[in-house]
Scaffold this active site. Structure first.
Site, PDB file in Angstrom:
ATOM      1  N   ASN A  36      -7.277   1.003  -3.854  1.00 31.12           N
ATOM      2  CA  ASN A  36      -6.842   2.002  -4.827  1.00 31.12           C
ATOM      3  C   ASN A  36      -8.018   2.533  -5.647  1.00 31.12           C
ATOM      4  OD1 ASN A  36      -4.222   2.068  -4.084  1.00 31.12           O
ATOM      5  ND2 ASN A  36      -3.388   1.134  -5.931  1.00 31.12           N
ATOM      6  N   CYS A  69       0.001   3.486 -10.579  1.00 31.47           N
ATOM      7  CA  CYS A  69      -0.963   2.612  -9.884  1.00 31.47           C
ATOM      8  C   CYS A  69      -2.417   2.902 -10.215  1.00 31.47           C
ATOM      9  CB  CYS A  69      -0.747   2.709  -8.380  1.00 31.47           C
ATOM     10  SG  CYS A  69       0.813   1.978  -7.872  1.00 31.47           S
ATOM     11  N   LYS A 101      -6.389  -5.016  -2.211  1.00 33.44           N
ATOM     12  CA  LYS A 101      -5.453  -4.042  -2.773  1.00 33.44           C
ATOM     13  C   LYS A 101      -6.100  -3.201  -3.876  1.00 33.44           C
ATOM     14  CE  LYS A 101      -2.206  -1.695  -4.310  1.00 33.44           C
ATOM     15  NZ  LYS A 101      -0.819  -1.553  -4.497  1.00 33.44           N
ATOM     16  N   LYS A 159       3.050  13.394  -9.104  1.00 32.75           N
ATOM     17  CA  LYS A 159       2.768  14.037  -7.818  1.00 32.75           C
ATOM     18  C   LYS A 159       4.098  14.503  -7.225  1.00 32.75           C
ATOM     19  CE  LYS A 159       3.110  10.166  -4.687  1.00 32.75           C
ATOM     20  NZ  LYS A 159       2.486   9.452  -3.597  1.00 32.75           N
ATOM     21  N   PHE A 217       0.814  -1.224   0.000  1.00 32.79           N
ATOM     22  CA  PHE A 217       0.000   0.000   0.000  1.00 32.79           C
ATOM     23  C   PHE A 217       0.848   1.276   0.000  1.00 32.79           C
ATOM     24  CE2 PHE A 217      -2.536  -3.318   2.060  1.00 32.79           C
ATOM     25  CZ  PHE A 217      -3.667  -3.318   1.235  1.00 32.79           C
ATOM     26  N   ALA A 265      -9.589  18.329  -5.305  1.00 34.63           N
ATOM     27  CA  ALA A 265      -9.903  18.429  -6.734  1.00 34.63           C
ATOM     28  C   ALA A 265      -8.726  19.059  -7.455  1.00 34.63           C
ATOM     29  CB  ALA A 265     -11.151  19.266  -6.922  1.00 34.63           C
ATOM     30  N   ARG A 291       2.957   4.563  -0.928  1.00 31.56           N
ATOM     31  CA  ARG A 291       2.839   5.597  -1.960  1.00 31.56           C
ATOM     32  C   ARG A 291       4.226   6.060  -2.362  1.00 31.56           C
ATOM     33  NH1 ARG A 291      -0.324   9.641   1.680  1.00 31.56           N
ATOM     34  NH2 ARG A 291       1.070   8.538   3.089  1.00 31.56           N
TER      35      ARG A 291
HETATM   36  C1  UDX Z   1      -1.286   4.957  -4.649  1.00 33.93           C
HETATM   37  C2  UDX Z   1      -1.910   4.553  -3.295  1.00 33.93           C
HETATM   38  O1  UDX Z   1      -2.129   5.731  -2.499  1.00 33.93           O
HETATM   39  C3  UDX Z   1      -1.022   3.567  -2.568  1.00 33.93           C
HETATM   40  O2  UDX Z   1      -1.655   3.136  -1.368  1.00 33.93           O
HETATM   41  C4  UDX Z   1      -0.761   2.361  -3.494  1.00 33.93           C
HETATM   42  O3  UDX Z   1       0.106   1.443  -2.876  1.00 33.93           O
HETATM   43  C5  UDX Z   1      -0.186   2.805  -4.839  1.00 33.93           C
HETATM   44  O4  UDX Z   1      -1.059   3.791  -5.425  1.00 33.93           O
HETATM   45  P1  UDX Z   1       0.672   6.603  -5.443  1.00 33.93           P
HETATM   46  O5  UDX Z   1       0.236   6.256  -6.823  1.00 33.93           O
HETATM   47  O6  UDX Z   1       2.129   6.560  -5.103  1.00 33.93           O
HETATM   48  O7  UDX Z   1      -0.049   5.622  -4.382  1.00 33.93           O
HETATM   49  O8  UDX Z   1       0.201   8.083  -5.122  1.00 33.93           O
HETATM   50  P2  UDX Z   1      -0.966   8.818  -4.329  1.00 33.93           P
HETATM   51  O9  UDX Z   1      -0.367   9.704  -3.305  1.00 33.93           O
HETATM   52  O10 UDX Z   1      -2.026   7.924  -3.877  1.00 33.93           O
HETATM   53  O11 UDX Z   1      -1.519   9.790  -5.482  1.00 33.93           O
HETATM   54  C6  UDX Z   1      -2.036   9.279  -6.707  1.00 33.93           C
HETATM   55  C7  UDX Z   1      -2.456  10.407  -7.608  1.00 33.93           C
HETATM   56  O12 UDX Z   1      -3.661  11.016  -7.137  1.00 33.93           O
HETATM   57  C8  UDX Z   1      -1.452  11.551  -7.753  1.00 33.93           C
HETATM   58  O13 UDX Z   1      -1.417  11.955  -9.103  1.00 33.93           O
HETATM   59  C9  UDX Z   1      -2.018  12.640  -6.872  1.00 33.93           C
HETATM   60  O14 UDX Z   1      -1.599  13.918  -7.244  1.00 33.93           O
HETATM   61  C10 UDX Z   1      -3.509  12.440  -7.096  1.00 33.93           C
HETATM   62  N1  UDX Z   1      -4.373  12.940  -6.009  1.00 33.93           N
HETATM   63  C11 UDX Z   1      -4.250  12.421  -4.757  1.00 33.93           C
HETATM   64  C12 UDX Z   1      -5.332  13.881  -6.284  1.00 33.93           C
HETATM   65  O15 UDX Z   1      -5.464  14.361  -7.416  1.00 33.93           O
HETATM   66  N2  UDX Z   1      -6.172  14.293  -5.275  1.00 33.93           N
HETATM   67  C13 UDX Z   1      -6.086  13.795  -4.017  1.00 33.93           C
HETATM   68  O16 UDX Z   1      -6.901  14.201  -3.166  1.00 33.93           O
HETATM   69  C14 UDX Z   1      -5.090  12.826  -3.749  1.00 33.93           C
END
Ligand code: UDX
Length: 453
Positions: A230, A282, A226, A342, A155, A274, A157
């Site tokens: 996500n 992922c 899992k 991100k 899980f 947003a 990030r």
């Molecule tokens: C994600 C899951 O959070 C993690 O638990 C899993 O193991 C793998 O996938 P990750 O892809 O590393 O992790 O990034 P995460 O921080 O979750 O962000 C994913 C995307 O969503 C990013 O592009 C982020 O900018 C975007 N995001 C996140 C939003 O646009 N709004 C939000 O409120 C949160």
């Protein structure tokens, strides 16, 4: 409890998940092989470095390689026979039809199978569609090997990989053989027992008062947990983005709305920001993989199709705001700051910032881009006419619009007055709603957010 000094672990695949896991087990004292077929990645690990940017990881790699607990190798024959635990952390990319490509999963299992002894445990950390584990168990059985199989989804990030691994809300272990499940769980219990030391060595802040819940389930439940987690997070983001579009048409402000909505503990405020939508290695593939795997079982997950569609619409939605502002983007100079999907990572896979830059260039804009970490990884996905730059100043100089597509501190902490001066008071597009609109306006720039009043 398991004795680290008598236990050998092999991690197949040294991507974000594999390398982080390998380093943590090595730090806990387990002899840990990091197995990969990519010599470039292995060379990088040998030199004490990760081939991707992840805060805190390099000091740990360096120390573990130097003290001999982390051993990079390309040979199944060297590491698997002496390993009691073999972790599969290989990639599961999506196919063009959205389904999950399991080629690496089966290749890894087959290659390990040849060398594994009967007492070992094969642990699946890669994200796989529900039902995959049973297929691998069958492969093992057909080869007349009694290897025990455990699903242990990850899980973490990107950008907070170490903290997430050591202080996660929960760990999930699924499988029929309860002894094997317990043994894998113990590997983590030993590792988490050293979490403060590991965080200190990584020069990261130690987190207090987090109790990780260990959850044991059936094999199929673990696999489904899992992707469901996500998918639900992706759903929250697309939901927030849909409401942001409505806020844009009214006098509501999405930050005020989601702050109050998320204050309800039944809903929770996380993942309701947003903006330009989600990207990365992922969410996009997990959502499409879930849709496809459900369809194979005759289940129409229309809700997830909508999530994916809303997400895909966001970069264009933001580009349209600029089109509306300027009438046409022809010859407009536009900077896009932020190419990683991100903050905190060099990963530019499925990055909304890259998508936005490409759309703006396609519409005739003269686009310059910059990212503090992801320029290199984004380069091949950018349209040819887009200019990659080496600094914020260089990217924004003389621009008519600046789009902040990733919330890097470098962009948030950059002086607003300088944004205004270097651009001669541009249109400032806050694609992740992280700036104070009033402060931006006070510099004479025009502020555009996503769902902001
Ligand atoms: C994600 C899951 O959070 C993690 O638990 C899993 O193991 C793998 O996938 P990750 O892809 O590393 O992790 O990034 P995460 O921080 O979750 O962000 C994913 C995307 O969503 C990013 O592009 C982020 O900018 C975007 N995001 C996140 C939003 O646009 N709004 C939000 O409120 C949160």
């Amino acid at each position: 409890m398991i004795d680290p000094h008598k236990t050998t672990v092999t991690i197949i695949g040294t991507g974000y998940v594999g390398l982080t896991t390998a380093v943590l087990f090595a730090q806990a004292g387990f002899k840990t092989y990091a197995l990969d077929i990519d010599e470039g990645r292995l060379d990088s690990i040998r030199s004490g470095k990760s081939f991707f940017y992840e805060e805190g990881l390099d000091p740990l790699i360096n120390e573990s390689v130097n003290n001999g607990s982390l051993i990079p190798t390309n040979s199944y024959g060297v590491c698997i026979p002496e390993s009691q635990f073999v972790f599969s952390c290989v990639g599961t990319p999506d196919k063009p039809d959205g389904s999950t490509n399991l080629d690496f999963i089966f290749q890894a299992a087959m290659s390990a199978l040849d060398n594994m002894n009967a007492e070992s445990v094969y642990v699946q950390k890669s994200t796989v569609p529900v039902g995959t584990g049973r297929k691998i168990e069958k492969l093992f059985l057909d080869a007349k090997k009694t290897i025990r199989y455990v699903s242990n989804p990850e899980f973490l990030r990107e950008g907070s990989a170490l903290g997430d691994s050591l202080y996660g809300d929960r760990m999930v272990f699924g499988g029929d053989n309860k002894e094997a499940v317990k043994a894998v769980r113990q590997l983590y219990e030993v590792t988490l027992g050293k979490r403060s030391e590991i965080m200190s060595l990584a020069r990261l802040s130690v987190i207090n008062d987090v109790e990780t819940r260990y959850i044991e389930t059936s094999l199929e439940s673990a696999e489904l947990i899992k992707v469901t987690a996500n998918a639900f997070l992706a759903l929250k983001i697309s939901f927030a983005n849909s409401i942001a579009k409505l806020a844009d048409q009214t006098n509501a402000d999405i930050l005020e709305v989601m702050d109050a909505v998320g204050a309800d503990k039944r809903i929770g405020g996380a993942f309701l920001n947003a903006g330009r939508g989600y990207g990365g290695g992922c969410f996009p593939k997990d959502v499409s993989g879930l849709i496809s795997s459900a369809a194979k079982h005759g289940v129409d997950l229309a809700i997830m199709t909508a999530v994916s569609d809303v997400n895909a619409s966001m970069p264009k939605y933001i580009a349209n705001k600029l089109l509306h502002e300027f009438g046409s983007l022809g010859h407009k100079k536009i900077a896009v700051l932020g190419l990683s999907f991100k903050t905190g990572t060099s990963d530019a896979r499925r990055s909304p910032g890259v998508a936005l830059a490409n759309i703006l260039a396609h519409e005739g804009g003269l686009v310059k881009v910059f990212d503090p970490q992801a320029n290199e990884e984004a380069a091949s996905d950018l349209r040819r006419e887009i200019l990659l730059t080496d600094s914020i100043d260089e990217a924004i100089k003389g621009c008519d619009a600046v789009c902040i597509a990733t919330d890097w501190n470098e962009f948030k902490e950059y002086n607003l007055e300088t944004y205004a001066q270097l651009t001669r008071k541009c249109v400032f597009v806050d694609c992740m709603n992280v700036f104070d609109a009033k402060k931006v306006r006070s510099t004479g720039m025009k502020y555009i957010g996503v769902g902001r009043r």
